[in-house]
Design an enzyme around this catalytic site. Structure first.
Site, PDB file in Angstrom:
ATOM      1  N   LYS A  35       0.810  -1.205   0.000  1.00  0.00           N
ATOM      2  CA  LYS A  35       0.000   0.000   0.000  1.00  0.00           C
ATOM      3  C   LYS A  35       0.859   1.277   0.000  1.00  0.00           C
ATOM      4  O   LYS A  35       2.075   1.212   0.180  1.00  0.00           O
ATOM      5  CB  LYS A  35      -0.944  -0.012   1.211  1.00  0.00           C
TER       6      LYS A  35
HETATM    7  C1  LIG Z   1      -5.448  -4.203   0.716  1.00  0.00           C
HETATM    8  C2  LIG Z   1      -6.910  -3.994   0.726  1.00  0.00           C
HETATM    9  C3  LIG Z   1      -7.709  -4.374   1.811  1.00  0.00           C
HETATM   10  C4  LIG Z   1      -7.215  -5.183   2.968  1.00  0.00           C
HETATM   11  O1  LIG Z   1      -6.056  -4.812   3.527  1.00  0.00           O
HETATM   12  P1  LIG Z   1      -5.065  -5.860   4.270  1.00  0.00           P
HETATM   13  O2  LIG Z   1      -4.268  -4.938   5.118  1.00  0.00           O
HETATM   14  O3  LIG Z   1      -4.254  -6.510   3.204  1.00  0.00           O
HETATM   15  O4  LIG Z   1      -5.884  -6.791   5.056  1.00  0.00           O
HETATM   16  C5  LIG Z   1      -9.051  -4.063   1.779  1.00  0.00           C
HETATM   17  N1  LIG Z   1      -9.594  -3.437   0.725  1.00  0.00           N
HETATM   18  C6  LIG Z   1      -8.877  -3.086  -0.343  1.00  0.00           C
HETATM   19  C7  LIG Z   1      -9.550  -2.379  -1.472  1.00  0.00           C
HETATM   20  C8  LIG Z   1      -7.510  -3.368  -0.397  1.00  0.00           C
HETATM   21  O5  LIG Z   1      -6.811  -3.062  -1.474  1.00  0.00           O
END
Ligand SMILES: *Cc1c(COP(=O)(O)O)cnc(C)c1O
Length: 405
Positions: free
Chosen positions: A186
């Site tokens: 992210k």
């Molecule tokens: C990455 C992501 C999540 C979940 O995040 P994690 O930290 O990997 O559990 C939820 N929604 C979207 C759109 C994402 O890209």
């Protein structure tokens, strides 16, 4: 989505602060931690940067969604309207609280189509959950109007769009609650982590307790905490929060670089008249983690993606190629409701019904869409080279098309 591209001295420093006290847990141990409270500090920093009133850190973005849904009072049999294009975590969280994910079509914003949302509302609908995919936003004015009209909750899954804004406000701070993920890919990362943002005190208090076994955090020590409700363990650790603290302080630097690189690549792609771009409800608020663009047909898009792959240029099509994570077309496990634990038969039937509807309108967008991730480490020359390769690939495929018609 590149936070990991720029790890450095500040991440190390904050982690070392924690290692020196040895207190890896975010609660308690007030004496031995010698004033080091990384999770608390990160929550403060998040509120300062994003303008939210409250922030509750948790162990992942998925945990943030689950916590937010619970804190918002969403539960068994409630319907949550969400887009056909998202990450699997969005529906996992909805299912985990016993609610029904109601997938609806997206439009050329690559997020919820407000008209499709309207059509999906039933007496069971409790929440609209836009997912701000690939760094940019849903049409929040339209969705807020629908929520107001039908008295629905707005929960923003902003996990992929940290730092993007809509009409001056950061995504994730506009609805009743919003979530970020700090997983490894992210915009900012702490390896694994997430946060619930909210301006509602009740949602914050519930999130705080829910993510720590229902503790009310009012006791003289943890043993003396009361449990006004049942919670779970979705706590973040001090080590993760330390990395996040370093990263959040660098967010504006990351965003500026992303925007610069995105602008340079877009200028090259825009030279091709057959390339069009994702519609962005507030273009100045795009966080620019990706550039998402369209070609005239599925056939051309498939050929271009294959050509780019052959040339080692990373450009994904979420509809067809090598990606089972983000689009309903490849979610067979959801379509069959393959949970490990038994669902109530009514819930199971509802899940299957909503996952197996017709998504032709979404298909017609996704099968022409290419998303290219923007790197923080690209040089100007690399952007030019990449852009030119994409332009040449598109021109080559378009010429082949003309020749065969
Ligand atoms: C990455 C992501 C999540 C979940 O995040 P994690 O930290 O990997 O559990 C939820 N929604 C979207 C759109 C994402 O890209």
């Amino acid at each position: 989505m590149p936070g990991y591209e720029l790890f450095g001295a500040s991440e190390r420093k904050h982690v070392n602060d924690v290692m020196e006290t040895g207190i890896l847990m975010r609660y308690g141990f007030d004496g031995p931690r010698k004033g080091i409270w990384k999770a608390k500090e990160l929550e403060q920093a998040i509120n300062n940067v994003f303008g939210s009133k409250y922030a509750q850190l948790v162990s992942s973005g998925t945990a943030a969604l689950t916590t937010a849904l619970s804190a918002l009072g969403i539960g068994y049999g409630d319907e949550v309207i969400m887009p056909s294009f998202t990450f699997v975590a969005s529906f996992e969280a909805v299912l985990s609280v016993g609610a029904v994910p109601v997938m609806v079509d997206i439009d050329d914003t690559l997020t919820l189509d407000p008209e499709a949302v309207r059509k999906a509302i039933t007496p069971q609908t409790k929440c609209i959950m836009p997912v701000h995919m690939c760094g940019s936003m849903a049409d929040l004015d339209a969705l807020q109007a629908i929520c107001k009209e039908h008295k629905l909750i707005l929960l923003e899954d902003a996990c992929q769009s940290i730092g993007a804004r809509y009409k001056g406000k950061y995504l994730g701070t506009i609805g009743d609650a919003g979530t970020f993920s700090f997983d490894f890919v992210k915009t900012i990362t702490c390896a694994e982590g997430g946060v619930v943002l909210t301006n509602r005190e009740d949602v914050y208090i519930s999130s705080d307790g829910y993510s720590d076994h229902g503790h009310d955090h009012k006791g003289v020590d943890r043993g003396a905490d009361l449990h006004p409700f049942i919670g779970y363990n979705y706590r973040i650790s001090e080590l993760h929060a330390a990395v996040g603290l370093a990263q959040v302080q660098r967010l504006q630097e990351f965003l500026a670089t992303q925007r610069k690189n995105h602008g340079a690549l877009k200028a090259i792609l825009a030279q091709v008249p057959e390339i069009s771009f994702r519609r962005i409800p507030d273009p100045s608020g795009d966080s620019c983690t990706f550039i998402s663009w369209f070609l005239p047909s599925q056939e051309i898009t498939e050929a271009v993606v294959a050509e780019l792959k052959a040339q080692n240029v990373l450009a994904g099509n979420f509809y067809w190629f090598n990606n089972n994570w983000h689009y309903i077309r490849k979610w067979d496990h959801l379509k069959q409701s393959l949970t490990l634990n038994a669902l109530h038969p009514d819930l199971k039937a509802a899940v299957i019904h909503h996952a197996t509807k017709d998504f032709a309108a979404s298909d017609a967008i996704m099968n022409r869409c290419i998303s290219t991730a923007i790197s923080l480490t690209w040089t100007e020359e690399q952007i030019k080279e990449k852009g030119e390769k994409i332009v040449q690939a598109v021109k080559k495929v378009l010429a082949q098309q003309k020749a065969t018609v």
